[in-house]
Design a protein around this motif. Structure first.
Motif, PDB file in Angstrom:
ATOM      1  N   THR A   1       0.833  -1.027  -0.176  1.00 13.44           N
ATOM      2  CA  THR A   1       0.147  -0.076   0.028  1.00 13.44           C
ATOM      3  C   THR A   1       0.939   1.355  -0.081  1.00 13.44           C
ATOM      4  OG1 THR A   1      -0.233  -0.136   2.347  1.00 13.44           O
ATOM      5  CG2 THR A   1      -1.947  -0.959   1.012  1.00 13.44           C
ATOM      6  N   ARG A   2       2.109   1.174   0.295  1.00 17.82           N
ATOM      7  CA  ARG A   2       2.735   2.285   0.405  1.00 17.82           C
ATOM      8  C   ARG A   2       3.725   2.433  -0.855  1.00 17.82           C
ATOM      9  NH1 ARG A   2       6.483   3.283   5.526  1.00 17.82           N
ATOM     10  NH2 ARG A   2       6.580   5.225   4.355  1.00 17.82           N
ATOM     11  N   ARG A   3       3.216   2.901  -1.724  1.00 16.41           N
ATOM     12  CA  ARG A   3       3.780   3.000  -3.254  1.00 16.41           C
ATOM     13  C   ARG A   3       4.289   4.718  -3.235  1.00 16.41           C
ATOM     14  NH1 ARG A   3       0.955   1.403  -8.768  1.00 16.41           N
ATOM     15  NH2 ARG A   3       1.167  -0.927  -7.832  1.00 16.41           N
ATOM     16  N   ARG A   4       5.680   4.430  -3.789  1.00 16.88           N
ATOM     17  CA  ARG A   4       6.206   5.947  -4.043  1.00 16.88           C
ATOM     18  C   ARG A   4       6.437   5.928  -5.611  1.00 16.88           C
ATOM     19  NH1 ARG A   4      11.280   4.704  -1.775  1.00 16.88           N
ATOM     20  NH2 ARG A   4      10.560   2.599  -2.047  1.00 16.88           N
ATOM     21  N   THR A   5       6.269   7.162  -6.241  1.00  9.50           N
ATOM     22  CA  THR A   5       6.703   7.318  -7.467  1.00  9.50           C
ATOM     23  C   THR A   5       7.769   8.331  -7.784  1.00  9.50           C
ATOM     24  OG1 THR A   5       4.409   7.212  -8.060  1.00  9.50           O
ATOM     25  CG2 THR A   5       5.846   8.216  -9.639  1.00  9.50           C
ATOM     26  N   LEU A   6       8.766   7.769  -8.534  1.00  9.52           N
ATOM     27  CA  LEU A   6       9.975   8.714  -8.734  1.00  9.52           C
ATOM     28  C   LEU A   6       9.709   9.093 -10.473  1.00  9.52           C
ATOM     29  CD1 LEU A   6      12.436   9.991  -7.727  1.00  9.52           C
ATOM     30  CD2 LEU A   6      13.605   8.174  -8.215  1.00  9.52           C
ATOM     31  N   ALA A   7       9.555  10.548 -10.568  1.00  7.24           N
ATOM     32  CA  ALA A   7       9.633  11.015 -12.060  1.00  7.24           C
ATOM     33  C   ALA A   7      11.081  10.929 -12.442  1.00  7.24           C
ATOM     34  CB  ALA A   7       8.728  12.128 -12.354  1.00  7.24           C
TER      35      ALA A   7
ATOM     36  N   HIS B   1       6.994  -4.328  -7.286  1.00  6.84           N
ATOM     37  CA  HIS B   1       6.656  -5.412  -6.416  1.00  6.84           C
ATOM     38  C   HIS B   1       7.429  -5.654  -5.104  1.00  6.84           C
ATOM     39  CE1 HIS B   1       6.608  -9.717  -4.768  1.00  6.84           C
ATOM     40  NE2 HIS B   1       5.171  -9.673  -5.504  1.00  6.84           N
ATOM     41  N   ASP B   2       8.741  -5.377  -5.211  1.00 10.23           N
ATOM     42  CA  ASP B   2       9.481  -5.444  -3.630  1.00 10.23           C
ATOM     43  C   ASP B   2       9.682  -4.455  -3.015  1.00 10.23           C
ATOM     44  OD1 ASP B   2       9.753  -8.085  -4.651  1.00 10.23           O
ATOM     45  OD2 ASP B   2      11.918  -7.871  -5.216  1.00 10.23           O
ATOM     46  N   ALA B   3       9.593  -3.066  -3.527  1.00  9.44           N
ATOM     47  CA  ALA B   3       9.950  -2.024  -2.759  1.00  9.44           C
ATOM     48  C   ALA B   3       8.790  -0.956  -3.194  1.00  9.44           C
ATOM     49  CB  ALA B   3      10.979  -1.386  -2.932  1.00  9.44           C
ATOM     50  N   GLY B   4       7.506  -1.307  -3.849  1.00 11.49           N
ATOM     51  CA  GLY B   4       6.573  -0.163  -4.137  1.00 11.49           C
ATOM     52  C   GLY B   4       7.116   1.112  -4.619  1.00 11.49           C
ATOM     53  N   LEU B   5       8.257   1.030  -5.201  1.00  5.83           N
ATOM     54  CA  LEU B   5       8.876   2.160  -5.967  1.00  5.83           C
ATOM     55  C   LEU B   5       8.597   2.279  -7.700  1.00  5.83           C
ATOM     56  CD1 LEU B   5      10.965   4.451  -6.022  1.00  5.83           C
ATOM     57  CD2 LEU B   5      12.411   2.773  -6.731  1.00  5.83           C
ATOM     58  N   GLU B   6       7.954   2.988  -8.008  1.00  3.49           N
ATOM     59  CA  GLU B   6       7.459   3.171  -9.269  1.00  3.49           C
ATOM     60  C   GLU B   6       8.376   3.987 -10.065  1.00  3.49           C
ATOM     61  OE1 GLU B   6       3.656   4.351 -12.195  1.00  3.49           O
ATOM     62  OE2 GLU B   6       3.557   4.718 -10.037  1.00  3.49           O
ATOM     63  N   LEU B   7       9.124   3.742 -11.091  1.00  2.00           N
ATOM     64  CA  LEU B   7       9.906   4.537 -11.921  1.00  2.00           C
ATOM     65  C   LEU B   7       9.233   4.967 -12.901  1.00  2.00           C
ATOM     66  CD1 LEU B   7      13.447   2.717 -11.445  1.00  2.00           C
ATOM     67  CD2 LEU B   7      12.554   4.589 -10.311  1.00  2.00           C
TER      68      LEU B   7
END
Length: 371
Positions: free
Chosen positions: A14-20, A46-52
């Motif tokens: 649930t803790r997704r972060r987006t990095l533009a 999937h593993d870190a909730g990090l969306e590049l």
């Protein structure tokens, strides 16, 4: 073996972060980095909730905006648009409404490096293998560091020895209270390869032509032979250590004879044989002293810097490098009798791209801590 980017610790879904992200310079390193981002994106999400989210790619004359799907998922649906390149507009587009935005400069462009202070001051993180920022005018370097004090991160590990953890190692030594006494290293994969292969069985010019054909050298090999690129890396390390060294203060020995220095590149390539006699003489000098030839950069505790072709004893750690290996030796108060060595492949777009990618992930980790 390519260095593995640091693994980002798994977080709750649930803790997704987006990095533009915006990439400047889609050349050999930039293209390799895009491939690595594409392959890693599902795992990071999937593993870190990090969306590049790749917001754009900028070349010297054109920029490609809104290209996240095409570049990272390989869906070419015609929705992407090329426009005339405008770095300020590009940075603004990448930032958009995102809280966290990052620009990757894989160019070797002075004009791009000149914009780092304003990007950092605007809260945009910057990652680069471009050596011109760290080794350029001291005033600009100081402006970059000052701008980054506001919270935006500036990472430049890949400016020295591609993907090897050289800058980070130096930073860790100093941050933990150690005292730097000297730095010595072989910072050029090209010159390392040439020294390793230069054994008298082939003329030096033949080896240089082979290295050029293999893509180890710059398009104009004088960029390698002049030692200036190595000097830039030494300046970056000196400044990281707190010494305000400038490029013109480094004593640099060029391996290019004065008669060949100002020729057009094609004419220089036709006269490579003129390098053979002086390089054969240097090899004979090394063998007479039972040593080996190595291209070495040195920085002492007083900030004095030198780049030169030198003779080292056969038992020296630098005498046992392989192929395009880079090696850096840190002599410190703690590592005095037995200096700390960092060694590994120091050339190649994939290795350099991996170093850039690792910096990106370290910034992502810092954002998670901040959150």
């Amino acid at each position: 073996m390519h260095p593995l980017p640091p693994r980002v610790a798994p977080v709750a879904a649930t803790r997704r972060r987006t990095l533009a992200v915006g990439l400047i310079g889609p050349g050999r390193v930039g293209s390799a980095l895009l491939d690595q981002l594409r392959q890693a994106r599902p795992r990071l999400l999937h593993d870190a909730g990090l969306e590049l989210q790749l917001r754009g790619v900028a070349a010297s004359k054109r920029m490609w905006l809104d290209c996240d799907d095409a570049e990272l998922n390989e869906r070419h649906d015609g929705a992407q648009t090329w426009r005339p390149s405008d770095l300020d507009a590009f940075a603004a587009h990448v930032r958009g409404t995102h809280r966290d935005a990052l620009l990757i400069d894989c160019s070797a462009d002075e004009a791009v490096a000149a914009r780092y202070p304003c990007w950092l001051a605007a809260g945009i993180h910057v990652v680069t293998p471009n050596k011109l920022a760290g080794s350029g005018p001291l005033e600009r370097w100081q402006a970059i560091r000052a701008a980054g004090a506001g919270g935006a991160r500036f990472r430049y590990e890949a400016t020295v020895c591609a993907g090897l953890p050289v800058v980070q190692t130096l930073r860790d030594l100093l941050d933990t209270g150690d005292e730097l006494l000297a730095v010595d290293g072989m910072f050029s994969g090209t010159l390392a390869w040439l020294c390793n292969r230069h054994d008298g069985h082939q003329p030096f010019s033949a080896l240089l032509r082979e290295a050029h054909a293999l893509g180890y050298t710059e398009p104009d090999p004088r960029d390698d032979l002049s030692g200036r690129d190595v000097a830039r890396k030494l300046v970056i390390l000196a400044r990281e250590a707190g010494w305000p060294l400038s490029l013109d203060e480094v004593a640099v020995e060029s391996l290019v004879p004065p008669a060949l220095a100002a020729l057009p590149a094609d004419a220089f390539m036709q006269r490579l044989d003129e390098l053979d006699a002086p390089m054969a003489a240097r090899l004979a000098e090394a063998r007479a002293g039972h040593g080996v030839l190595r291209h070495v950069a040195s920085l002492d505790r007083h900030g004095r810097a030198r780049v030169q072709l030198t003779v080292l004893p056969a038992g020296h750690p630098f005498a046992h490098t392989r192929l395009t290996d880079n090696v850096v030796q840190f002599t410190t108060r703690r590592y005095c009798d037995n200096p700390l060595l960092v060694q590994g492949p120091g050339a190649g777009p994939e290795v350099t791209a991996a170093g850039v990618f690792a910096d990106l992930l370290r910034i992502a980790e810092s954002l998670e801590v901040r959150a």
